[in-house]
Design a protein around this motif. Structure first.
Motif, PDB file in Angstrom:
ATOM      1  N   UNK A  52       0.838  -1.197   0.000  1.00  0.00           N
ATOM      2  CA  UNK A  52       0.000   0.000   0.000  1.00  0.00           C
ATOM      3  C   UNK A  52       0.876   1.251   0.000  1.00  0.00           C
ATOM      4  N   UNK A  53       0.386   2.355  -0.556  1.00  0.00           N
ATOM      5  CA  UNK A  53       1.171   3.590  -0.609  1.00  0.00           C
ATOM      6  C   UNK A  53       1.444   4.141   0.782  1.00  0.00           C
ATOM      7  N   UNK A  54       2.510   4.931   0.868  1.00  0.00           N
ATOM      8  CA  UNK A  54       2.913   5.530   2.141  1.00  0.00           C
ATOM      9  C   UNK A  54       2.708   7.047   2.079  1.00  0.00           C
ATOM     10  N   UNK A  85       5.122   5.721  -3.506  1.00  0.00           N
ATOM     11  CA  UNK A  85       4.810   4.371  -3.964  1.00  0.00           C
ATOM     12  C   UNK A  85       6.026   3.481  -3.678  1.00  0.00           C
ATOM     13  N   UNK A  86       5.937   2.548  -2.711  1.00  0.00           N
ATOM     14  CA  UNK A  86       7.101   1.739  -2.341  1.00  0.00           C
ATOM     15  C   UNK A  86       7.362   0.552  -3.271  1.00  0.00           C
ATOM     16  N   UNK A  87       6.489   0.348  -4.251  1.00  0.00           N
ATOM     17  CA  UNK A  87       6.595  -0.830  -5.110  1.00  0.00           C
ATOM     18  C   UNK A  87       7.594  -0.634  -6.247  1.00  0.00           C
ATOM     19  N   UNK A  89       7.701  -2.666  -9.024  1.00  0.00           N
ATOM     20  CA  UNK A  89       7.174  -3.083 -10.322  1.00  0.00           C
ATOM     21  C   UNK A  89       5.691  -2.793 -10.498  1.00  0.00           C
ATOM     22  N   UNK A  90       5.129  -2.015  -9.586  1.00  0.00           N
ATOM     23  CA  UNK A  90       3.691  -1.718  -9.638  1.00  0.00           C
ATOM     24  C   UNK A  90       3.479  -0.210  -9.571  1.00  0.00           C
ATOM     25  N   UNK A  91       2.752   0.339 -10.539  1.00  0.00           N
ATOM     26  CA  UNK A  91       2.378   1.745 -10.509  1.00  0.00           C
ATOM     27  C   UNK A  91       1.023   1.916  -9.849  1.00  0.00           C
ATOM     28  N   UNK A  92       0.692   3.166  -9.493  1.00  0.00           N
ATOM     29  CA  UNK A  92      -0.570   3.438  -8.803  1.00  0.00           C
ATOM     30  C   UNK A  92      -1.270   4.638  -9.446  1.00  0.00           C
ATOM     31  N   UNK A  93      -2.541   4.450  -9.796  1.00  0.00           N
ATOM     32  CA  UNK A  93      -3.398   5.558 -10.201  1.00  0.00           C
ATOM     33  C   UNK A  93      -4.223   5.989  -8.984  1.00  0.00           C
ATOM     34  N   UNK A  94      -4.262   7.294  -8.726  1.00  0.00           N
ATOM     35  CA  UNK A  94      -5.074   7.842  -7.631  1.00  0.00           C
ATOM     36  C   UNK A  94      -6.260   8.598  -8.228  1.00  0.00           C
ATOM     37  N   UNK A  95      -7.461   8.256  -7.746  1.00  0.00           N
ATOM     38  CA  UNK A  95      -8.685   8.878  -8.261  1.00  0.00           C
ATOM     39  C   UNK A  95      -9.564   9.359  -7.106  1.00  0.00           C
ATOM     40  N   UNK A 120       4.538   6.454 -10.513  1.00  0.00           N
ATOM     41  CA  UNK A 120       5.350   5.366 -11.036  1.00  0.00           C
ATOM     42  C   UNK A 120       6.036   4.571  -9.940  1.00  0.00           C
ATOM     43  N   UNK A 121       6.843   3.604 -10.362  1.00  0.00           N
ATOM     44  CA  UNK A 121       7.536   2.719  -9.428  1.00  0.00           C
ATOM     45  C   UNK A 121       8.470   3.500  -8.502  1.00  0.00           C
ATOM     46  N   UNK A 122       8.317   3.312  -7.198  1.00  0.00           N
ATOM     47  CA  UNK A 122       9.145   3.953  -6.170  1.00  0.00           C
ATOM     48  C   UNK A 122       9.222   5.473  -6.346  1.00  0.00           C
ATOM     49  N   UNK A 123       8.129   6.048  -6.793  1.00  0.00           N
ATOM     50  CA  UNK A 123       8.066   7.490  -7.033  1.00  0.00           C
ATOM     51  C   UNK A 123       7.409   8.198  -5.859  1.00  0.00           C
ATOM     52  N   UNK A 124       7.790   9.451  -5.631  1.00  0.00           N
ATOM     53  CA  UNK A 124       7.203  10.268  -4.557  1.00  0.00           C
ATOM     54  C   UNK A 124       6.613  11.544  -5.144  1.00  0.00           C
ATOM     55  N   UNK A 125       5.528  12.017  -4.540  1.00  0.00           N
ATOM     56  CA  UNK A 125       4.866  13.238  -4.986  1.00  0.00           C
ATOM     57  C   UNK A 125       4.430  14.062  -3.790  1.00  0.00           C
ATOM     58  N   UNK A 126       4.542  15.382  -3.921  1.00  0.00           N
ATOM     59  CA  UNK A 126       4.031  16.294  -2.899  1.00  0.00           C
ATOM     60  C   UNK A 126       2.595  16.687  -3.245  1.00  0.00           C
TER      61      UNK A 126
END
Length: 210
Positions: A52-54, A85-87, A89-95, A120-126
């Motif tokens: 799960x996302x952090x 996103x700690x994954x 090989x898995x991306x996450x769409x947020x809706x 994206x994979x292991x990506x961070x966003x503010x």
């Protein structure tokens, strides 16, 4: 003299049986194909097992928190969160993201929408949001609770984000899963507090439920 061609009932029945067998083979063939595809996707899902996302609270500032009537609240809070996103090989769409602030179980701002995005994979966003409330009804004990916190020298808020997410593995995208984020912000609040906005004392790791 013309000839009339006719088929016996036995021949027609045999032909109908062959057509039925062909459809049956096609049905079982397609079923086996789709079952194999679904099993493959499920197998990949089990191997990757997305985490799960952090979320963590980077900053929270209260610019306004006052009563305009006996039980009507005006509020203004600026919020900044870090999403990761700690994954690998898995991306996450947020809706359908909605953020709001709560105090002792009472919602003290209206829901504020955040734009959907892909991580994206292991990506961070503010993520930043301006949480506002005008004339929001609160419990009769609200002023007493705030006064007691001011005497204690600190105030604690819950900053929350609700929404839906979708996992992305290669070109495959899952269905939507609801998730909830809860961040606890502790702020200095007392007679000696600065005249500017009340700010969170330190960064906080938030809890995330999917």
């Amino acid at each position: 003299m013309s000839q009339v061609l006719s088929k016996s009932p036995k021949h027609c029945a045999k032909q109908g049986l062959n057509v039925h067998k062909s459809y049956k083979k096609l049905f079982f063939g397609l079923s086996a194909f789709f079952t194999t595809v679904l099993a493959f996707i499920f197998f990949i899902w089990l191997i990757l097992h997305p985490a799960k996302p952090q979320f963590s609270l980077k900053e929270a500032d209260i610019y306004r928190l006052n009563l305009s009537g006996p039980h009507l609240l005006n509020s203004s809070i600026q919020l900044t969160l870090l999403s990761k996103n700690p994954n690998k090989k898995v991306g996450i769409y947020y809706d359908e993201l909605q953020a709001y602030a709560a105090y002792k179980g009472q919602q003290i701002t209206v829901d504020t929408s955040l734009p959907p995005f892909y991580q994206g994979h292991e990506e961070s966003n503010l993520l930043t949001a301006s949480l506002e409330g005008t004339g929001l009804p609160v419990a009769p004990s609200f002023a007493y609770e705030v006064g007691r916190d001011q005497t204690a020298g600190r105030i604690v808020l819950n900053l929350k984000v609700n929404g839906k997410l979708r996992w992305k593995v290669g070109t495959w995208v899952s269905g939507r899963y609801r998730f909830n984020v809860n961040c606890i912000s502790v702020m200095a609040f007392g007679p000696t507090a600065p005249t500017g906005p009340l700010s969170s004392i330190q960064g906080t790791q938030c809890s995330t439920a999917v």
